[in-house]
Design a protein around this motif. Structure first.
Motif, PDB file in Angstrom:
ATOM      1  N   VAL A 107      13.816  -1.379  -4.577  1.00  0.00           N
ATOM      2  CA  VAL A 107      14.349  -2.682  -4.196  1.00  0.00           C
ATOM      3  C   VAL A 107      15.534  -2.499  -3.257  1.00  0.00           C
ATOM      4  N   ASN A 108      16.005  -3.583  -2.680  1.00  0.00           N
ATOM      5  CA  ASN A 108      17.110  -3.521  -1.732  1.00  0.00           C
ATOM      6  C   ASN A 108      18.381  -3.015  -2.400  1.00  0.00           C
ATOM      7  N   GLY A 109      19.060  -2.129  -1.694  1.00  0.00           N
ATOM      8  CA  GLY A 109      20.370  -1.678  -2.166  1.00  0.00           C
ATOM      9  C   GLY A 109      20.343  -0.652  -3.277  1.00  0.00           C
ATOM     10  N   PHE A 138      13.126  -2.740   9.230  1.00  0.00           N
ATOM     11  CA  PHE A 138      13.481  -4.152   9.044  1.00  0.00           C
ATOM     12  C   PHE A 138      14.994  -4.393   8.959  1.00  0.00           C
ATOM     13  N   ARG A 139      15.649  -3.705   8.051  1.00  0.00           N
ATOM     14  CA  ARG A 139      17.071  -3.981   7.839  1.00  0.00           C
ATOM     15  C   ARG A 139      17.875  -3.607   9.083  1.00  0.00           C
ATOM     16  N   GLY A 191      13.873  -1.633   1.739  1.00  0.00           N
ATOM     17  CA  GLY A 191      14.018  -2.181   0.401  1.00  0.00           C
ATOM     18  C   GLY A 191      13.111  -3.391   0.261  1.00  0.00           C
ATOM     19  N   LEU A 193      11.755  -6.350  -2.794  1.00  0.00           N
ATOM     20  CA  LEU A 193      11.696  -6.827  -4.166  1.00  0.00           C
ATOM     21  C   LEU A 193      10.243  -6.761  -4.592  1.00  0.00           C
ATOM     22  N   LEU A 199       5.317  -7.861   0.979  1.00  0.00           N
ATOM     23  CA  LEU A 199       6.049  -6.603   1.201  1.00  0.00           C
ATOM     24  C   LEU A 199       5.411  -5.459   0.417  1.00  0.00           C
TER      25      LEU A 199
ATOM     26  N   GLY B 113      25.581  -1.312  -2.500  1.00  0.00           N
ATOM     27  CA  GLY B 113      24.210  -1.815  -2.536  1.00  0.00           C
ATOM     28  C   GLY B 113      24.004  -3.156  -3.214  1.00  0.00           C
ATOM     29  N   THR B 114      25.089  -3.912  -3.430  1.00  0.00           N
ATOM     30  CA  THR B 114      24.906  -5.205  -4.079  1.00  0.00           C
ATOM     31  C   THR B 114      24.534  -6.279  -3.062  1.00  0.00           C
ATOM     32  N   MET B 226      20.161  -7.969 -10.556  1.00  0.00           N
ATOM     33  CA  MET B 226      19.457  -7.023 -11.424  1.00  0.00           C
ATOM     34  C   MET B 226      20.393  -6.194 -12.299  1.00  0.00           C
ATOM     35  N   LYS B 251      20.179 -11.265  -4.452  1.00  0.00           N
ATOM     36  CA  LYS B 251      18.799 -10.854  -4.762  1.00  0.00           C
ATOM     37  C   LYS B 251      18.190 -11.731  -5.853  1.00  0.00           C
ATOM     38  N   GLY B 254      14.407 -12.190  -6.589  1.00  0.00           N
ATOM     39  CA  GLY B 254      13.623 -11.256  -7.396  1.00  0.00           C
ATOM     40  C   GLY B 254      13.291 -11.912  -8.724  1.00  0.00           C
ATOM     41  N   GLU B 279      15.983 -12.193   2.424  1.00  0.00           N
ATOM     42  CA  GLU B 279      16.732 -11.348   3.352  1.00  0.00           C
ATOM     43  C   GLU B 279      17.046 -12.108   4.630  1.00  0.00           C
TER      44      GLU B 279
END
Lengths: 307, 472
Positions: A107-109, A138-139, A191, A193, A199, B113-114, B226, B251, B254, B279
C-alpha cells in the motif's frame, strides 16, 4: 550501534510493555490466574497481534504451562516458545537464485522505494550485479527518489517516462537487465490500496509481463508492510496474496515503537515468512529477519529474572 | 473476515428474545463483542476499556422500546457514544484557523509514509478552490526526491512551491517562505516536513524548533488510517513537543476501519479536521463524526455516498425538466451516464457501501465498469443532437456511422438502443426516473443485483442514478 542493537532498541518499548504484563502474571505465583493470562493477552493485542491470534497464543501458553512439571513455571518461556513456533514454522531459508527477481508490492507509504534502495545496496555489497527497475510511474517524483537510491547504492537503474504503463517499463527493464548480465533484478512498484481492483489488475499485469520478459527466472513477490499497521494488514496480505501470490514480507519502520506483531498473525494465516526488517532511513538499515531475535526482543530474558 | 458490529450484536441477542430491559446478564456478552469489534478496528486497548465502561453505564436498565430489539438498542447506544466522542466540544475546533496577520501557517507533522506531502498538496488545492492564496513549503530534506514530489504536485495544482536553496535547512526554508510569502502572492503557507519517528530526538528537535520560531496557527498530525495500537503513543509524543491543533486521517479510501484516529482524538482531545481519500488532488474531505463512527463499526460510509449523490443532483438540471416520462430520449440517457461517472468510479461508490469484502467484490464484478460506461458515452456522443432527441431516426446506415465514429462494434450500438427502449418502457410504466436508474445498473454484465430498493432516504426527482443501493 550494531544493527541488532538498533532493532532491539526499537523493540524496547514493546518489550517493556510485555515485561510489565509478564511481571503481573509471574507475581501471581505458580498458579496461573485467569486475570493474569488476560493481562498477558492484552499486551499481545497492544503489539498489534490481533485479538484472535493473541487468544490462540495465550491458550497455547496456558496448556503448555499446565503440563510444565518444573518447580517454578516460567511463563515467559512458554510465551516465547508459542510465538516462536508460529514464526519458525513458516520461516524457510532464503537465497535469491542467480538470476532472480524481487518484486516489491504494498500500500502507499509502506516504504517500498526505500526498501528497494536498501536491498540494492545489500545485494550489490554481496557482489551481485543489481538492476533497479522503477515500476512506480504514478507517484510524483517516485522515479527521482529511486534514481537517488540507485546512485547511492551504485547500481544500474532503468526508468520509463513518468506516467508510462508500469508493465511496459518493467518488461523493458527486465529484458535489458538480463541481456546485460544483471543477476539481481529489483522491481519497485507504485503503492496501491488493496481494495482498488483496477490497481490490483495493473499489478497482476506487471507480474504476468515480468514472467514473459524473464521466462523461467525465479521471481519473489514481497509485500512491504509498515510495522505501524494494525489489523488492516490482514486484509492487505490476503488481497495481495490472492492477486499475485506473495512469497514473503518485509517489515519496515521497526526502529520506532511500533512492533509489527501482525506478522505473527500473518505467519499463522497465510504462512508468509518475513524476509527483512527496515530499521532506519540509511542505506544499510536493513536486517535479515531472525525469528529468534524478534521474539527475544519482544519477550526479553530479563522478564524471568525480574519476578 | 471482519464482521460488522451489527452482525455481532444481533448474534448475541438471538438467544435473548423477549427481554424488555438491558440487564447486567445480557450486557456482558454484548460488551465482549463490542470490545472485539473495536480492537479489530484498531481502537487502542485503553480507549476500548474506557469506552466499554461508558457504554455499560448508559445501557444498564435502559428500557427497550417495543419497536426495537435489545440488540438494536445497544447498537444505537454504541454508535451514538462514538459519535459524541468524535465530536469536538468546541464547534469551531475542527476548522482551520487563520492568523490575524498573514501569512497563516499550517505545519504538517507525522511518521514516515503517512501521506504528508500528498496531504500538503491536497490542502493547497482545497484552499485555492476556497479562493485563498496558498503556498507550499518543501521542508522535507530527508527523503530523497521529496522536494521534487512537492514541486511536481504544486505545478499540477498551480500553487507556488518554496524550495530549499544553497544548503538551507528545514527551518531556514520555512523562515524564508514566511518572509517572502506576501510578495509571492501567498497568504497561507503549508509546511511539508520530513516524516519522523516520535523517539528520534534530533528530528523532533528540528520540528519543535520550527514551531517555536514560526508559531504556526495550525499544527496538524497526519495519521494513516491503517495505523494500529502504536498510534496513541506516537500522537502523544508529537503532542508533547508540538501543540497539535488538528488531525488528518489519510488513506481512508482503503478498507481500514481507522479506529486509531478515534483513540488519538479521545486521548489527546485534538480534533480530526480532514479525511484524505484517493491519490487525486481533490481527494480531501471534511470530517464528519457520524460517518467515522459508522466506519469504525464497519457499517459503511453511506452518508458520504448520499452526499455525493445529492451534489450530483443539485448539478443536474435537465433531469428536473423532464416532466413526462414519454419525453425520455437519448439526451437524458447521456446525462444519466455522465452523472454516474461524476459520482466517482464504481469502485469508489461500492467501497462506501456496507457489506463485507466478498460481497463488495461481487458487486464490483457485476457493476458496469468504467470502460463500458465510457463506450456507451462515446456511442451517444457520436450521434447528432437530432438523433439523440429522436431516436427513431436511427436506421441501419446511421447506426453503422455511429459505430464507426465511436470506435465500437455495431452490436454495442444496438445493445445500447435496446437498453434505451427498456428504460423508456419502464419509465412509462412506473413514471419514475428512479426505476430507469435501476435499469441503468442492469447494463452491466450480469445486471446489478437489486439490493433492497433505491437510494436510502429516497431521492425524489433526484438523480437516483445509482443502481440498486441497499436500503437500510
Amino acid at each position: 550501534m550494531g544493527l541488532f542493537d538498533k532493532f532491539k532498541n526499537g523493540l524496547f518499548k514493546t518489550a517493556q510493555q510485555l515485561t510489565s504484563g509478564l511481571e503481573t502474571v509471574l507475581k501471581g505465583g505458580p498458579a496461573i490466574s485467569r486475570q493474569a493470562l488476560e493481562a498477558l493477552e492484552e499486551t499481545l493485542v497492544r503489539a498489534d497481534m490481533g485479538a484472535p491470534t493473541a487468544r490462540a497464543i495465550i491458550h497455547e501458553v496456558e496448556e503448555s504451562a499446565k503440563k510444565d512439571t518444573t518447580h517454578k513455571v516460567h511463563l515467559a518461556n512458554h510465551l516465547r516458545k508459542a510465538i516462536l513456533g508460529k514464526l519458525e514454522s513458516v520461516q524457510t531459508p532464503f537465497a535469491l537464485p542467480k538470476p532472480g527477481i524481487i518484486l516489491l508490492v504494498g500500500v502507499n507509504g509502506a516504504g517500498k522505494t526505500t526498501t528497494t534502495g536498501k536491498l540494492a545496496a545489500r545485494f550489490a555489497g554481496e557482489g551481485r550485479k543489481v538492476l533497479l527497475a522503477a515500476g512506480d510511474t504514478f507517484r510524483a517524483a517516485a522515479e527521482e527518489q529511486l534514481t537517488e537510491w540507485a546512485q547511492r547504492a551504485k547500481v544500474e537503474f532503468i526508468r520509463g517516462a513518468h506516467g508510462a504503463a508500469p508493465s511496459a517499463v518493467v518488461f523493458d527493464a527486465l529484458q535489458s537487465g538480463l541481456a546485460h548480465g544483471a543477476d539481481c533484478l529489483l522491481v519497485d512498484t507504485a503503492g496501491r490500496l488493496h481494495n482498488r481492483s483496477n490497481l490490483m489488475e495493473e499489478l497482476r499485469k506487471i507480474v504476468r509481463v515480468a514472467e514473459k520478459a524473464a521466462p523461467g527466472v525465479h521471481q519473489e513477490k514481497w509485500l512491504v508492510l509498515d510495522a505501524n499497521t494494525g489489523q488492516n494488514a490482514m486484509n492487505q496480505a490476503r488481497e495481495f496474496n490472492k492477486e499475485v501470490g506473495l512469497t514473503g514480507l518485509v517489515l519496515t519502520k521497526i526502529d520506532g515503537t511500533a512492533k509489527g506483531g501482525i506478522v505473527v498473525a500473518l505467519a499463522g494465516e497465510l504462512g508468509l515468512p518475513v524476509r527483512f526488517l527496515g530499521v532506519g532511513e540509511q542505506m544499510d538499515d536493513l536486517v535479515p529477519f531472525d525469528p529468534g531475535l524478534f521474539v527475544e526482543a519482544l519477550v526479553p530474558v530479563e522478564a524471568e529474572h525480574s519476578s | 473476515m471482519f464482521e460488522n458490529l451489527t452482525d455481532r450484536i444481533q448474534k448475541v441477542f438471538k438467544n435473548l428474545r423477549g427481554q424488555g430491559k438491558i440487564t447486567e446478564a445480557n450486557i456482558e456478552e454484548t460488551l465482549k463483542e463490542v470490545r472485539l469489534a473495536l480492537l479489530e478496528a484498531d481502537v487502542n486497548v485503553e480507549t476500548t476499556k474506557l469506552f466499554l465502561e461508558k457504554i455499560k453505564v448508559k445501557a444498564l436498565g435502559k428500557e427497550v422500546a417495543l419497536s426495537l430489539s435489545p440488540g438494536q438498542v445497544m447498537i444505537k447506544i454504541v454508535h451514538e457514544e462514538l459519535i459524541q466522542l468524535l465530536t469536538p466540544k468546541d464547534k469551531t475546533a475542527n476548522k482551520l484557523k487563520f492568523a490575524p496577520a498573514p501569512p497563516t501557517l499550517i505545519l504538517l507533522a507525522g511518521l514516515q509514509g503517512t501521506g504528508k506531502t500528498t496531504t500538503a498538496a491536497k490542502l493547497a488545492a482545497w484552499l485555492k478552490k476556497d479562493g485563498r492564496k496558498p503556498g507550499l513549503v518543501a521542508a522535507d530534506l530527508v527523503r530523497p526526491a521529496a522536494i521534487e514530489q512537492l514541486a511536481t504536485l504544486g505545478k499540477e495544482i498551480g500553487v507556488p512551491v518554496f524550495r530549499p536553496e544553497n544548503g538551507e535547512k528545514a527551518l531556514d526554508v520555512c523562515t524564508r517562505a514566511v518572509k517572502t510569502a506576501l510578495q509571492n502572492d501567498c497568504n497561507i503557507l503549508i509546511l511539508d516536513t520530513a516524516g519522523r519517528l516520535q523517539i528520534d530526538e534530533e528530528m523532533m528537535n528540528e520540528i519543535a524548533e520550527i514551531q517555536k520560531k514560526l508559531k504556526p496557527t495550525n499544527i496538524m498530525l497526519v495519521v494513516d488510517a491503517m495505523t494500529g495500537q502504536n498510534a496513541v503513543q506516537v500522537a502523544q509524543a508529537f503532542h508533547a513537543r508540538l501543540p497539535l491543533t488538528g488531525l488528518v486521517l489519510t488513506k481512508a479510501d482503503g478498507d481500514a476501519r481507522g479506529g486509531a484516529i478515534f483513540s488519538i482524538t479521545s486521548v489527546t482531545g485534538v480534533p480530526i479536521q480532514f479525511v484524505g481519500v484517493s491519490e487525486k488532488m481533490d481527494g480531501l474531505e471534511a470530517f464528519y463524526p457520524d460517518r467515522m463512527a459508522s466506519r469504525i463499526l464497519g457499517m459503511g460510509d453511506m452518508l458520504t455516498l448520499i452526499e455525493k449523490a445529492e451534489e450530483v443532483a443539485r448539478q443536474s438540471e435537465m433531469t428536473k425538466k423532464l416532466s413526462k416520462p414519454s419525453d425520455f430520449n437519448l439526451d437524458h440517457m447521456l446525462e444519466q451516464i455522465q452523472q454516474l461517472t461524476k459520482m466517482g468510479s464504481m469502485e469508489d461508490i461500492i467501497s462506501m457501501l456496507p457489506g463485507d469484502h466478498a460481497q463488495k467484490k461481487q458487486m464490483m464484478a457485476q457493476a458496469p465498469d468504467a470502460k463500458r460506461i465510457k463506450r456507451m458515452e462515446a456511442i451517444l456522443l457520436s450521434m447528432t443532437k437530432k438523433e439523440r432527441q429522436f431516436p427513431q431516426l436511427l436506421d441501419g446506415s446511421r447506426r453503422r456511422r455511429i459505430s464507426q465514429g465511436s470506435g465500437t462494434r455495431p452490436d454495442e450500438v444496438n445493445t445500447l438502443l435496446k437498453q434505451y427502449d427498456m428504460m423508456k418502457k419502464v419509465m412509462k410504466k412506473g413514471g419514475m426516473m428512479q426505476k430507469a436508474s435501476n435499469l441503468m445498473g442492469g447494463m452491466g454484465k450480469g445486471g446489478f443485483p437489486p439490493m433492497g430498493g433505491g437510494m436510502p432516504g429516497g431521492f425524489p426527482g433526484g438523480p437516483g442514478n445509482f443502481p440498486g443501493l441497499p436500503g437500510r
